[in-house]
Enzyme design. Structure first.
Site, PDB file in Angstrom:
ATOM      1  N   LYS B 118      61.526  46.360  45.825  1.00 31.58           N
ATOM      2  CA  LYS B 118      60.199  46.354  46.438  1.00 31.58           C
ATOM      3  C   LYS B 118      60.405  45.897  47.873  1.00 31.58           C
ATOM      4  O   LYS B 118      60.640  44.712  48.137  1.00 31.58           O
ATOM      5  CB  LYS B 118      59.228  45.423  45.711  1.00 31.58           C
ATOM      6  CG  LYS B 118      57.862  45.410  46.386  1.00 31.58           C
ATOM      7  CD  LYS B 118      56.968  44.276  45.938  1.00 31.58           C
ATOM      8  CE  LYS B 118      55.834  44.116  46.963  1.00 31.58           C
ATOM      9  NZ  LYS B 118      54.976  42.963  46.650  1.00 31.58           N
ATOM     10  N   GLY B 179      47.710  38.210  48.817  1.00 31.14           N
ATOM     11  CA  GLY B 179      47.162  36.928  48.383  1.00 31.14           C
ATOM     12  C   GLY B 179      45.768  36.628  48.892  1.00 31.14           C
ATOM     13  O   GLY B 179      45.267  35.517  48.715  1.00 31.14           O
ATOM     14  N   ALA B 210      48.902  44.526  46.544  1.00 31.91           N
ATOM     15  CA  ALA B 210      48.378  43.402  47.329  1.00 31.91           C
ATOM     16  C   ALA B 210      46.879  43.461  47.573  1.00 31.91           C
ATOM     17  O   ALA B 210      46.299  44.524  47.769  1.00 31.91           O
ATOM     18  CB  ALA B 210      49.085  43.273  48.679  1.00 31.91           C
ATOM     19  N   GLY B 211      46.282  42.295  47.545  1.00 31.20           N
ATOM     20  CA  GLY B 211      44.890  42.125  47.906  1.00 31.20           C
ATOM     21  C   GLY B 211      43.916  42.020  46.744  1.00 31.20           C
ATOM     22  O   GLY B 211      42.756  41.665  46.932  1.00 31.20           O
ATOM     23  N   ASN B 232      49.580  39.655  41.761  1.00 30.98           N
ATOM     24  CA  ASN B 232      50.195  38.397  41.356  1.00 30.98           C
ATOM     25  C   ASN B 232      49.178  37.258  41.410  1.00 30.98           C
ATOM     26  O   ASN B 232      48.766  36.724  40.384  1.00 30.98           O
ATOM     27  CB  ASN B 232      51.402  38.097  42.269  1.00 30.98           C
ATOM     28  CG  ASN B 232      52.192  36.874  41.852  1.00 30.98           C
ATOM     29  OD1 ASN B 232      51.727  36.019  41.094  1.00 30.98           O
ATOM     30  ND2 ASN B 232      53.405  36.761  42.323  1.00 30.98           N
ATOM     31  N   THR B 233      48.733  36.947  42.648  1.00 32.31           N
ATOM     32  CA  THR B 233      47.885  35.762  42.830  1.00 32.31           C
ATOM     33  C   THR B 233      46.583  35.844  42.040  1.00 32.31           C
ATOM     34  O   THR B 233      46.076  34.811  41.576  1.00 32.31           O
ATOM     35  CB  THR B 233      47.579  35.574  44.333  1.00 32.31           C
ATOM     36  OG1 THR B 233      48.795  35.703  45.070  1.00 32.31           O
ATOM     37  CG2 THR B 233      46.987  34.214  44.611  1.00 32.31           C
TER      38      THR B 233
END
Lengths: 77, 284
Positions: B118, B179, B210-211, B232-233
């Protein structure tokens, strides 16, 4: 090779993960990994920007001034 | 307490699986392994999310002789495809170095995804937005070195097209900054990215990376036609991460189903669902 003021002729001075270390002259990368307690752990090794495969670690002798990185996986996104 | 299995009611997707860089994935969620309170919580969240592909970062092994736990003690490599990232790299050369170290770690494990990376080449620490020039340069170098490059990029359709042209295995446009939890900020750009990247090549994998902040963000990205979502977050920093992992799983399936089903057109005015015929009253 860089000036080697911190080690005696019987030693080889390298930088491991940003920290200066001196080992017995003639030590291999495998010796270094064992001295650090990393044998058997999931690690990868790089010397001066180039990866050294695990199979080559035992035959790769440390040279003074080399910058060695020993890495593993951590959590990340 | 009566427990409801929300997944049991979902009909067969009749859907081809997601294939990225020659690897077939059962789930369309890719989940990061960072920021969890404990490894046990991480493992539970991954399990509940239904993912079979997780990202990991490459970092210095601690210079202590401690028998500290390694994340690999908590990740079943037979269950999860590991996707190493180049997070924290701000130049193409640094990203290539880190990618090669990740590859060596995976090769040593005998991993089927050892050539995966990645790719992240970041522009600055405040936004963590990708550096498009460095990203293009690193993609070219890594493809030449035999990597399957899954590349984090902005939602710029022109850069996305260029990255595919350089041989990226998957282009992964950001919904919003890493994040940030802001979801998909520019659906128009994402639509154009999907149109460009899939033109004449509908199976080309596009993953929104992301986001994501919550489940509806995942569903929305999938409804637009993304092949998968990487997050993830949004799980790790939810108030109840395990429950959010379940929500993400359901949202990903819901969004995919809605995309395959094809939504109705938007209309300005109402159209009644009940028949006009047979009413016992008339409009006033």
């Amino acid at each position: 090779m860089s000036s080697d003021i911190t080690s005696s002729p019987a030693e080889v001075a390298v930088t491991v993960n940003g920290v200066a270390r001196a080992l017995a002259a003639g030590s291999s990368l495998r010796d270094l990994i064992e001295a650090l307690g990393f044998a058997g752990r999931p690690i990868a090794v790089e010397v001066d920007g180039d990866v050294v495969p695990r199979a080559a670690l035992a035959n790769r002798t440390l040279v003074g001034g080399e910058r060695i990185e020993i890495v593993t996986f951590v959590g990340g996104g | 307490m009566h427990s409801v299995d929300t997944t049991a009611a979902i009909p067969a997707l009749d859907d081809a699986p997601l294939v990225v860089g020659g690897i077939t994935l059962a789930s369309r969620l890719v989940v990061g392994t960072g920021k969890y309170a404990t490894y046990a919580e991480m493992a539970r969240c991954l399990d509940v999310s239904g993912t079979d592909c997780v990202t990991v970062a490459v970092r210095r092994e601690r210079l202590v002789n401690a028998a500290g736990e390694n994340i690999l003690d908590h990740l079943d490599a037979a269950r999860y495809s590991l996707l190493p990232n180049t997070a924290g790299c701000y130049s193409a050369d640094d990203a290539v170095r880190v990618a090669r170290l990740g590859r060596e770690l995976l090769r040593d494990m005998g991993s089927a995804t050892s050539e995966w990376v990645k790719l992240e080449v970041l522009g600055d620490t405040k936004t963590l937005l990708p550096d498009p020039v460095g990203t293009l340069e690193a993609t070219e170098k890594l493809v030449a070195d035999g990597f399957s490059v899954l590349v984090y990029t902005s939602d710029d359709p022109v850069i996305a097209k260029r990255l595919k042209g350089l041989g990226a295995a998957s282009v992964m446009p950001a919904g919003s900054p890493i994040g940030s939890g802001q979801g998909v900020l520019n659906a128009n750009n994402l639509r154009i990215c999907l149109e460009y990247l899939k033109d004449g090549d509908p199976a080309y994998p596009v993953i929104v990376d992301a986001g994501v902040g919550t489940a509806s963000d995942v569903a929305f990205a999938m409804e637009l036609g993304a092949d998968g979502v990487l997050l993830n977050t949004a799980i790790a920093h939810a108030q109840d991460p395990v429950r959010m992992a379940a929500a993400m799983r359901a949202a990903c399936q819901a969004g995919r189903l809605a995309f395959l089903a094809g939504r109705m057109p938007r209309r300005l005015y109402a159209t009644a669902s009940s028949p006009d015929d047979g009413r016992i009253v008339r409009p006033t």
